[in-house]
Design an enzyme around this catalytic site. Structure first.
Site, short mmCIF file in Angstrom:
data_model
loop_
_atom_site.label_atom_id
_atom_site.label_comp_id
_atom_site.label_asym_id
_atom_site.label_seq_id
_atom_site.Cartn_x
_atom_site.Cartn_y
_atom_site.Cartn_z
N LEU A 164 0.82 -1.22 0.00
CA LEU A 164 0.00 0.00 0.00
C LEU A 164 0.85 1.27 0.00
O LEU A 164 1.92 1.32 0.63
CB LEU A 164 -0.92 -0.02 1.22
CG LEU A 164 -1.80 -1.27 1.35
CD1 LEU A 164 -2.66 -1.19 2.62
CD2 LEU A 164 -2.68 -1.47 0.13
N HIS A 178 -3.55 4.28 -1.96
CA HIS A 178 -4.46 3.43 -1.18
C HIS A 178 -4.91 4.14 0.09
O HIS A 178 -6.06 4.05 0.50
CB HIS A 178 -3.76 2.12 -0.79
CG HIS A 178 -3.26 1.32 -1.96
ND1 HIS A 178 -1.94 1.26 -2.30
CD2 HIS A 178 -3.92 0.53 -2.85
CE1 HIS A 178 -1.79 0.46 -3.35
NE2 HIS A 178 -2.97 0.02 -3.71
N LYS A 210 -8.88 6.39 -9.31
CA LYS A 210 -9.03 6.77 -10.72
C LYS A 210 -7.77 6.48 -11.53
O LYS A 210 -7.81 6.57 -12.75
CB LYS A 210 -9.37 8.26 -10.82
CG LYS A 210 -10.78 8.60 -10.39
CD LYS A 210 -11.08 10.06 -10.70
CE LYS A 210 -12.43 10.49 -10.17
NZ LYS A 210 -12.67 11.94 -10.39
N LYS A 211 -6.66 6.16 -10.86
CA LYS A 211 -5.46 5.84 -11.64
C LYS A 211 -5.74 4.65 -12.53
O LYS A 211 -5.37 4.63 -13.70
CB LYS A 211 -4.26 5.55 -10.74
CG LYS A 211 -2.94 5.83 -11.47
CD LYS A 211 -1.81 5.00 -10.98
CE LYS A 211 -1.69 3.74 -11.77
NZ LYS A 211 -1.12 2.65 -11.03
N GLN A 231 -10.37 0.16 -15.10
CA GLN A 231 -10.89 -0.73 -14.06
C GLN A 231 -12.12 -0.12 -13.39
O GLN A 231 -13.12 -0.81 -13.15
CB GLN A 231 -9.80 -1.00 -13.02
CG GLN A 231 -10.29 -1.73 -11.78
CD GLN A 231 -9.16 -2.03 -10.82
OE1 GLN A 231 -8.43 -2.99 -11.02
NE2 GLN A 231 -8.98 -1.21 -9.80
N ARG A 283 3.88 -0.51 -8.54
CA ARG A 283 4.86 -0.93 -9.55
C ARG A 283 5.99 0.09 -9.73
O ARG A 283 6.98 -0.22 -10.41
CB ARG A 283 4.16 -1.21 -10.89
CG ARG A 283 3.31 -2.48 -10.85
CD ARG A 283 2.80 -2.87 -12.23
NE ARG A 283 2.24 -4.21 -12.24
CZ ARG A 283 0.91 -4.48 -12.21
NH1 ARG A 283 0.03 -3.50 -12.19
NH2 ARG A 283 0.48 -5.74 -12.22
#
Lengths: 290, 290
Positions: free
Chosen positions: B40, B44, B155-156, B160, B194
């Site tokens: 996280l 997050h 929203k990144k 999705q 990432r």
């Protein structure tokens, strides 16, 4: 019966059924769901009665689900009678009939589906490739709309029962799935909304499905364990009736729904037969359970 | 902060999280869900803080979902740090961390999947064909396990967010989906688990994604309505950084996720770029909404 029954509400929108159920839940009441395609008969009645025994409130959904019919199947001709259905639901102890339109259930540009592999490709799935995906999708929607504690399905649609149990397990629906016994006419024919399609001659021939299965069950109960022997005996009875066109007779595992050579485990003995243009199914579990 | 925080429970089984949530619901408490793959960061954290504002209790799920990774993707190397995650969830106001094993979440012979067509085939779906089906399936499972009132997504991962909203609409989940703003590093790089894969040189180059999008946003805000012109301007900025390998820059409709030629409707401006072996995504909604 001369007992006076209070009329039950018939609701047509998702918002209305949600509101009703949420009010019940606020009161701490348990809720059972009996999903149907309407044209209710004593088979459905037994599901509703069982649900009314187990739960404080019972939602009966009455929706001919377009996406579980293949292009050459009987969506248009599927029988409908909402008024009779409402009376039966009342009589059986249901609390409300949920009767949405196809437009209420499906957005025109919907893109989501629930799909199931392997066990939906066996038995009826061989000739009805879109059927069980459509069943899973509509049942998941009904589960999310009604959020019942328990849901009731007839064992006559045995593969559907296995498919729904699997979906509930795989997607973690917190809903108990209850399979209820097949209800039969006096001559053994399993009750089905599709029996109404039969001509008089076909109707007279139709009990052969049950007779054939009873022959198989007797063999199994007397110790026969070879699927091949039992299937041959069942087919022999079916073939004795010239109007029947047998689609399949199979003995399958309850987990994989794949044919098994012997009855050394719990199995489903299932058949599908055409009588003229009408397709009928019937089955038994051995040992009787589920 | 010197404030003393009480340790939150970390639960690993479906039964345990269900029991906890059901007890909260019996008390009439509202429940928010923040689904994550762990490791996280402040992105997050902002979701959890928002969920804690909106709800009495917040479940943070921490599960690296194997079925949303393609065969050549980074499932094995995906970073994990449960201890740090637990501390962050506590700090942000979460009530419990749900950290199941893959075996707890998936039966070996599972056969059910949620699939979505069209909108999952655009943008990231072109190079990640199994991704969104895996996301839908795990999110539906988490929805059924946790039964939250609201669920929070960043929203990144814009596509999705659109996919989850669609699934909720199509399958009638009674859950409010809340999209939360992208959280960025001081130099504009969108926070991502990432980012930890980046070498020092790649990390130094990475803010070019945000700079490129800001160039596009300025054009749109100054009245430019041609997708082609805006995409060319974004690509020009990306191409000014030799380490970048652009996978896509697209301007798409929010309903169909299909490219649109003009900004005469609400759109998503999205890009995916490779920096060495690391794939980064970023975007903005125009007008800013959702």
């Amino acid at each position: 019966m001369s007992e006076q029954l209070s009329p039950i509400p018939v609701v047509h929108t998702i918002d209305a059924i949600r509101e009703l159920v949420q009010e019940w839940k606020r009161q701490g009441l348990s809720v059972g769901l009996v999903p149907t395609m309407g044209y209710l008969h004593e088979g459905h009645q037994s599901l509703i009665e069982r649900a009314a025994q187990d739960n404080d409130r019972v939602v009966v959904s009455d929706f001919v689900n377009p996406i579980q019919f293949g292009p050459s199947e009987d969506l248009e001709s599927y029988p409908r009678d909402l008024q009779r259905d409402t009376a039966l639901v009342e009589r059986a102890g249901g609390s409300v009939l949920f009767n949405p339109t196809p437009a209420e259930m499906y957005f025109p540009n919907r893109t989501t589906a629930i799909t199931m592999s392997t066990i939906t490709e066996e038995l009826c799935g061989k000739t009805r490739p879109v059927h069980f995906g459509g069943v899973c999708t509509v049942v998941a929607k009904l589960f999310n709309i009604v959020t019942p504690d328990r849901a009731y399905f007839g064992k006559k649609d045995a593969q559907q029962l296995l498919v729904i149990r699997r979906m509930v397990r795989d997607l973690n629906f917190n809903i108990e799935i209850i399979g209820c016994p097949i209800i039969r006419e006096a001559d053994g024919l399993a009750k089905s909304s599709r029996n109404t399609y039969l001509t008089e001659a076909e109707r007279a021939a139709a009990p052969v499905l049950h007779r054939a299965l009873e022959r198989g069950r007797m063999l199994a109960e007397s110790g026969e364990r070879s699927s091949e022997v039992i299937i041959a005996a069942i087919r022999e009875v079916l073939d004795s009736e010239p109007l029947t066109d047998t689609e399949y007779v199979e003995i399958v595992d309850l987990e994989t729904v794949h044919p098994v050579p012997t009855l050394d485990q719990p199995v489903l003995v299932a058949l599908a037969v055409r009588l003229g243009t009408t397709r009928l199914i019937d089955n038994f579990f051995f040992p009787d359970e589920l």
